[in-house]
Write a protein that holds these residues in place. Sequence first.
Motif, PDB file in Angstrom:
ATOM      1  N   ARG B 134       0.881  -1.099   0.114  1.00 20.08           N
ATOM      2  CA  ARG B 134       0.211  -0.004   0.038  1.00 20.08           C
ATOM      3  C   ARG B 134       0.825   1.253  -0.105  1.00 20.08           C
ATOM      4  O   ARG B 134       0.471   2.296  -0.514  1.00 20.08           O
ATOM      5  CB  ARG B 134      -0.923   0.123   1.150  1.00 20.08           C
ATOM      6  N   HIS B 135       1.948   1.238   0.611  1.00 18.05           N
ATOM      7  CA  HIS B 135       3.241   2.438   0.534  1.00 18.05           C
ATOM      8  C   HIS B 135       3.472   2.485  -0.831  1.00 18.05           C
ATOM      9  O   HIS B 135       3.655   3.619  -1.362  1.00 18.05           O
ATOM     10  CB  HIS B 135       3.737   1.961   1.425  1.00 18.05           C
ATOM     11  N   ILE B 136       4.100   1.461  -1.365  1.00 18.91           N
ATOM     12  CA  ILE B 136       4.627   1.470  -2.693  1.00 18.91           C
ATOM     13  C   ILE B 136       3.728   1.835  -3.793  1.00 18.91           C
ATOM     14  O   ILE B 136       3.923   2.470  -4.443  1.00 18.91           O
ATOM     15  CB  ILE B 136       5.139   0.319  -3.244  1.00 18.91           C
ATOM     16  N   HIS B 137       2.488   1.238  -3.744  1.00 17.40           N
ATOM     17  CA  HIS B 137       1.359   1.483  -4.727  1.00 17.40           C
ATOM     18  C   HIS B 137       0.269   2.392  -4.819  1.00 17.40           C
ATOM     19  O   HIS B 137      -0.434   2.921  -5.643  1.00 17.40           O
ATOM     20  CB  HIS B 137       0.796   0.178  -5.094  1.00 17.40           C
ATOM     21  N   LEU B 138       0.050   2.718  -3.455  1.00 11.26           N
ATOM     22  CA  LEU B 138      -1.092   3.713  -3.172  1.00 11.26           C
ATOM     23  C   LEU B 138      -0.661   4.868  -2.389  1.00 11.26           C
ATOM     24  O   LEU B 138      -1.558   5.512  -1.988  1.00 11.26           O
ATOM     25  CB  LEU B 138      -2.105   2.767  -2.453  1.00 11.26           C
ATOM     26  N   GLY B 139       0.860   4.953  -1.949  1.00  8.31           N
ATOM     27  CA  GLY B 139       1.127   6.176  -1.369  1.00  8.31           C
ATOM     28  C   GLY B 139       0.895   6.283   0.366  1.00  8.31           C
ATOM     29  O   GLY B 139       0.583   7.216   0.722  1.00  8.31           O
ATOM     30  N   ALA B 140       0.483   4.913   0.646  1.00 14.97           N
ATOM     31  CA  ALA B 140       0.298   5.047   2.252  1.00 14.97           C
ATOM     32  C   ALA B 140       1.439   5.243   2.966  1.00 14.97           C
ATOM     33  O   ALA B 140       2.496   5.049   2.120  1.00 14.97           O
ATOM     34  CB  ALA B 140      -0.368   3.757   2.432  1.00 14.97           C
ATOM     35  N   PRO B 141       1.390   5.393   4.392  1.00  9.44           N
ATOM     36  CA  PRO B 141       2.559   5.671   5.078  1.00  9.44           C
ATOM     37  C   PRO B 141       3.700   4.447   4.763  1.00  9.44           C
ATOM     38  O   PRO B 141       3.120   3.224   4.759  1.00  9.44           O
ATOM     39  CB  PRO B 141       2.081   5.873   6.442  1.00  9.44           C
ATOM     40  N   LYS B 142       4.790   4.827   4.948  1.00  2.93           N
ATOM     41  CA  LYS B 142       5.869   3.561   4.857  1.00  2.93           C
ATOM     42  C   LYS B 142       6.094   3.035   6.248  1.00  2.93           C
ATOM     43  O   LYS B 142       6.250   3.459   7.268  1.00  2.93           O
ATOM     44  CB  LYS B 142       7.290   4.277   4.509  1.00  2.93           C
ATOM     45  N   PRO B 143       5.852   1.600   6.036  1.00  2.00           N
ATOM     46  CA  PRO B 143       5.811   0.703   7.461  1.00  2.00           C
ATOM     47  C   PRO B 143       7.474   0.460   7.621  1.00  2.00           C
ATOM     48  O   PRO B 143       8.254   0.778   6.540  1.00  2.00           O
ATOM     49  CB  PRO B 143       5.260  -0.395   6.951  1.00  2.00           C
ATOM     50  N   ARG B 144       7.522   0.178   8.934  1.00  2.00           N
ATOM     51  CA  ARG B 144       8.930  -0.047   9.634  1.00  2.00           C
ATOM     52  C   ARG B 144       9.464  -1.185   8.705  1.00  2.00           C
ATOM     53  O   ARG B 144      10.839  -0.935   8.023  1.00  2.00           O
ATOM     54  CB  ARG B 144       8.856   0.058  10.701  1.00  2.00           C
TER      55      ARG B 144
END
Lengths: 170, 170
Positions: B134-144
Amino acid sequence: MDADHRSGCPINLTLEMLGDRWSLIVIRDVMFGDRRHFRELLTQSEEGIASNILAARLKRLVAAGLLTKEPDPSHSQKAVYSLTGPAIELVPLIAQMGAWGRRHTPVSEELSIRAQLLEEGGPKLWAGFMDELRHIHLGAPKPRRSVLAELQAAYERVVAENAAKRKRGR
Amino acid sequence: MDADHRSGCPINLTLEMLGDRWSLIVIRDVMFGDRRHFRELLTQSEEGIASNILAARLKRLVAAGLLTKEPDPSHSQKAVYSLTGPAIELVPLIAQMGAWGRRHTPVSEELSIRAQLLEEGGPKLWAGFMDELRHIHLGAPKPRRSVLAELQAAYERVVAENAAKRKRGR
DNA sequence: ACAACCGATTGCGAAACGCAACCAGTATTA
DNA sequence: TAATACTGGTTGCGTTTCGCAATCGGTTGT
């Protein structure tokens, strides 16, 4: 890697075996609908598979080791199809497929109640269901709980509820 | 039920969308290989998809809402393909498919290490991986945690080990 | 004797697959 | 500036698969 495979990737190899529009439908009907004979699979399928496609799929699934075909002692011409161990271990995959379809495709309520129960039950329910399938198809000892009966009962309950709703609505 | 569907069963509807030999291969490459451009998908695929088939699949997957296509600002002709939410939620299905393939098909060790880690990690790892997607493809916050990096590192470790083995063997 | 049922097979048109060649537009390089 | 390579595709064409309908020989029940 074998010359008859596109790659040794597990996703790819699974798709080479099951990646078409009918193989998993057939397995689903044997697994959840306990359809063991050609005619049952042919006529009681929701999707209306053609007989030549069904014959081809059964042949392929037997060759792939997902089904076995045995003569029915009660009828010299009848053949009984059974799930093999590998096919029974498709339960988690099918459960995830049902769960995804239920969320992201226009499913009917009646036909998705089984998927819902299977999802809610989680891996423990799947294991119980697989034990039951091993009893039915492989002659393993009979487990106490019958997941199949629970799924069928839930399905019939929803069908009856919707019939009552339609009656009231008229 | 819609006239353009064989039935409202979630298994069937999922198969109507993904039940062919290429759709999930494409999604796999976008998901695990981070291949976002046509050429990457075309040439870096293990299985060697043909360009017309790839074009047709990309079009279908975009139409089905599993991929999005956007122009790449760095290159006026480049297109970037991204996973949508529904495609990201295929992770559990793909994980189960990999787990099954690893047990029941002639996988290569190198190409199945990811499936093994995904299986061993279980639903918790899948959820972390989905967050990362979701971070990579949807711009969601980056997980640790980066599951993708762990999978890639494990893959490279196995490749290096096998190269060393082959060297010793000669 | 006869109808119904069994697991398929056959014929045929339509669609999908798979391969190779090719394309126009864009960026890089000599 | 001219050649080269890379971009996301498209086109043509032969092979395979799909999907539908009709049919088949053998078996079973009446």
